[in-house]
Design a protein around this motif. Structure first.
Motif, PDB file in Angstrom:
ATOM      1  N   GLU A   1       7.337  -1.748  -6.763  1.00 62.50           N
ATOM      2  CA  GLU A   1       7.182  -0.354  -6.379  1.00 62.50           C
ATOM      3  C   GLU A   1       6.624  -0.334  -4.963  1.00 62.50           C
ATOM      4  OE1 GLU A   1       5.461   3.668  -8.410  1.00 62.50           O
ATOM      5  OE2 GLU A   1       4.053   2.012  -8.192  1.00 62.50           O
ATOM      6  N   ALA A   2       7.252   0.416  -4.095  1.00 57.04           N
ATOM      7  CA  ALA A   2       6.853   0.436  -2.685  1.00 57.04           C
ATOM      8  C   ALA A   2       5.451   1.004  -2.516  1.00 57.04           C
ATOM      9  CB  ALA A   2       7.851   1.259  -1.879  1.00 57.04           C
ATOM     10  N   GLU A   3       4.718   0.439  -1.574  1.00 59.83           N
ATOM     11  CA  GLU A   3       3.383   0.906  -1.225  1.00 59.83           C
ATOM     12  C   GLU A   3       3.332   1.202   0.265  1.00 59.83           C
ATOM     13  OE1 GLU A   3       0.015  -1.245  -3.376  1.00 59.83           O
ATOM     14  OE2 GLU A   3       1.630  -2.735  -3.461  1.00 59.83           O
ATOM     15  N   ASP A   4       2.485   2.133   0.628  1.00 59.76           N
ATOM     16  CA  ASP A   4       2.351   2.489   2.033  1.00 59.76           C
ATOM     17  C   ASP A   4       1.925   1.270   2.854  1.00 59.76           C
ATOM     18  OD1 ASP A   4       2.362   4.587   4.067  1.00 59.76           O
ATOM     19  OD2 ASP A   4       0.209   4.212   4.212  1.00 59.76           O
ATOM     20  N   GLY A   5       2.667   0.991   3.932  1.00 58.84           N
ATOM     21  CA  GLY A   5       2.353  -0.136   4.788  1.00 58.84           C
ATOM     22  C   GLY A   5       3.086  -1.420   4.449  1.00 58.84           C
ATOM     23  N   ASP A   6       3.879  -1.442   3.366  1.00 64.60           N
ATOM     24  CA  ASP A   6       4.646  -2.642   3.025  1.00 64.60           C
ATOM     25  C   ASP A   6       5.547  -3.050   4.183  1.00 64.60           C
ATOM     26  OD1 ASP A   6       3.718  -3.202   0.491  1.00 64.60           O
ATOM     27  OD2 ASP A   6       5.312  -2.103  -0.559  1.00 64.60           O
ATOM     28  N   SER A   7       5.539  -4.331   4.527  1.00 66.56           N
ATOM     29  CA  SER A   7       6.480  -4.865   5.514  1.00 66.56           C
ATOM     30  C   SER A   7       7.776  -5.238   4.799  1.00 66.56           C
ATOM     31  CB  SER A   7       5.899  -6.117   6.188  1.00 66.56           C
ATOM     32  OG  SER A   7       4.745  -5.791   6.922  1.00 66.56           O
ATOM     33  N   LEU A   8       8.897  -4.872   5.387  1.00 64.15           N
ATOM     34  CA  LEU A   8      10.194  -5.180   4.773  1.00 64.15           C
ATOM     35  C   LEU A   8      10.521  -6.650   4.980  1.00 64.15           C
ATOM     36  CD1 LEU A   8      12.370  -2.051   5.603  1.00 64.15           C
ATOM     37  CD2 LEU A   8      10.931  -2.509   3.623  1.00 64.15           C
ATOM     38  N   ARG A   9      10.745  -7.366   3.875  1.00 61.92           N
ATOM     39  CA  ARG A   9      11.014  -8.800   3.915  1.00 61.92           C
ATOM     40  C   ARG A   9      12.348  -9.113   3.271  1.00 61.92           C
ATOM     41  NH1 ARG A   9       6.121 -11.254   0.777  1.00 61.92           N
ATOM     42  NH2 ARG A   9       7.141 -13.214   1.403  1.00 61.92           N
ATOM     43  N   PRO A  10      13.070 -10.103   3.765  1.00 61.68           N
ATOM     44  CA  PRO A  10      14.339 -10.510   3.160  1.00 61.68           C
ATOM     45  C   PRO A  10      14.150 -10.887   1.688  1.00 61.68           C
ATOM     46  CG  PRO A  10      14.039 -11.577   5.287  1.00 61.68           C
ATOM     47  CD  PRO A  10      12.738 -10.912   4.961  1.00 61.68           C
ATOM     48  N   GLY A  11      15.138 -10.574   0.874  1.00 60.58           N
ATOM     49  CA  GLY A  11      15.078 -10.940  -0.532  1.00 60.58           C
ATOM     50  C   GLY A  11      14.099 -10.134  -1.352  1.00 60.58           C
ATOM     51  N   HIS A  12      13.560  -9.064  -0.787  1.00 59.70           N
ATOM     52  CA  HIS A  12      12.619  -8.190  -1.485  1.00 59.70           C
ATOM     53  C   HIS A  12      13.214  -6.783  -1.569  1.00 59.70           C
ATOM     54  CE1 HIS A  12       9.915 -11.489  -0.667  1.00 59.70           C
ATOM     55  NE2 HIS A  12       8.945 -10.913  -1.349  1.00 59.70           N
ATOM     56  N   ALA A  13      13.084  -6.172  -2.743  1.00 59.40           N
ATOM     57  CA  ALA A  13      13.540  -4.798  -2.950  1.00 59.40           C
ATOM     58  C   ALA A  13      12.327  -3.911  -3.186  1.00 59.40           C
ATOM     59  CB  ALA A  13      14.501  -4.717  -4.128  1.00 59.40           C
ATOM     60  N   TYR A  14      12.317  -2.734  -2.559  1.00 55.71           N
ATOM     61  CA  TYR A  14      11.186  -1.815  -2.606  1.00 55.71           C
ATOM     62  C   TYR A  14      11.653  -0.496  -3.231  1.00 55.71           C
ATOM     63  CZ  TYR A  14       9.589  -5.267   0.763  1.00 55.71           C
ATOM     64  OH  TYR A  14       9.272  -6.451   1.385  1.00 55.71           O
TER      65      TYR A  14
END
Length: 384
Positions: A254-267
């Protein structure tokens, strides 16, 4: 001819309330009721129903077991009613895994700002799933989060740490052309050769099962981050993300404020909030905000897609899956204007051909694809 409905609930008050609401619409007719899952299974075998509304917690046989039996013997579209709690979320996801097509909170005040809006929404949901053949796939015990999930997360972390972290692919944005009608395919389309940095997926009714089908096809070394927008209550998205994470090779949260987008990760956008992207391509972060109360959907596909267009421009593959309404169309238009690639799920495999149809009718979709091949097609298009 009116849509024939079977209403199932152990509360006589709730059976009567749902029946009265549905019978207000001339296109709907409640032809029978049942007080538990066992009665529902028996009546589904002998009666002729277009839709069943089903409570989850009932005596004799619960709603999840009833859905599973109905799908084995005489598949009929099922709309579940559930509580907006953590346990209610888990049970609702189990019901969707068993074959239910959609769900609504049992407390109508939780789904609408007025009584009239709640009545209309319930009527619309029943009509939307009526006469759609349930897409039943073999299920396994792995669908339910268990103690082994932490071990799986550890294994994922090791796999992700050991793989190479290549820089996002570069390339020249192709010149935009006048959009052509989407081409319906039964096999994965030929790779376009475009360069990507983000996968964005929006969906609503029927989305939990559709997302599971698509995301489980992606490998652990999928080279791009993924943003997911599913119309879902806030108490459900954490449980849904956790469940997807146990099933997928990629990481899902579940996405959180400030999450950095990383390869292989779904938000997964949290229910009741809006998810935006900020920063720059290759170093983008997520902003999770309350958003404007005048916006119909929280989360809203249009809002996330629009922010992706600003950050990533042409380097986005956006996919719109099954869902009611037209959320995603205007965001997809902004992405298309930047040169991004837009796909839509085809009518035949949608629970509700609303959102994908809006994309296709607007001439925004380059492909109209059946659900079973979308995951494979994404890998083929984005992983080279």
């Amino acid at each position: 001819m009116a849509i024939r409905v079977l209403v199932v609930d152990d509360s006589s008050f709730f059976r009567r309330r749902v029946s009265e609401i549905l019978d207000l619409d001339p296109m709907l007719k409640v032809v029978d009721t049942a007080a538990n899952g066992k009665e529902a299974v028996e009546k589904s075998r002998t009666g002729s129903y277009d839709v069943i509304t089903m409570d989850i917690e009932m005596p004799v046989m619960d709603g999840i077991s009833a859905v599973r039996e109905i799908m084995k013997t005489n598949p009929i579209p099922v709309l579940m009613f559930s509580s907006l709690t953590h346990d209610g979320a888990q049970a609702t996801l189990d019901a969707l895994d068993a074959g239910a097509m959609d769900f609504l909170p049992k407390r109508f005040e939780d789904i609408a700002r007025s009584k009239e809006e709640a009545i209309l929404l319930l009527q619309q949901r029943v009509k939307a799933i009526a006469r759609r053949r349930p897409l039943i796939a073999p299920r396994s015990a792995a669908l339910r989060p268990s103690a082994s999930s932490s071990a799986l997360d550890t294994a994922k972390a090791g796999s992700l740490a050991s793989r190479s972290r290549s820089a996002p692919l570069g390339g020249v944005t192709p010149a935009r052309q006048v959009p052509a009608p989407p081409i319906e395919r039964k096999t994965a389309p030929k790779r376009t050769g475009k360069s990507y940095q983000l996968l964005a997926i929006g969906t609503s009714t029927g989305g939990p099962v559709a997302l599971q089908k698509v995301l489980t096809a992606l490998p652990a070394n999928f080279p791009h981050p993924i943003v997911l927008i599913q119309h879902m209550p806030g108490t459900f998205t954490a449980a849904f993300a956790a469940r997807l994470n146990t099933l997928c090779q990629i990481n899902v949260k579940e996405a959180e404020d400030g999450d950095s987008l990383r390869p292989g990760h779904a938000y997964l956008a949290p229910g009741g909030k809006q998810m935006l992207l900020e920063g720059r391509a290759g170093a983008a972060r997520l902003r999770i905000i309350d958003g404007n109360d005048k916006v119909n959907y929280k989360p809203c596909v249009d809002i996330t897609f629009a922010s992706a267009a600003k950050i990533y421009g042409a380097k986005v593959l956006a996919v719109v899956l099954t869902g009611m309404g037209a959320d995603g169309r205007e965001g997809a238009r902004l992405l298309k204007d930047q040169g991004a690639n837009i796909w839509a799920q085809d009518e035949e495999t949608c629970v509700v051909y609303g959102m994908p149809q809006a994309i296709a009718k607007a001439g925004l979709a380059s492909e109209s694809l059946p659900l079973p091949i979308i995951g494979e097609a994404i890998v083929n298009e984005m992983s080279h």
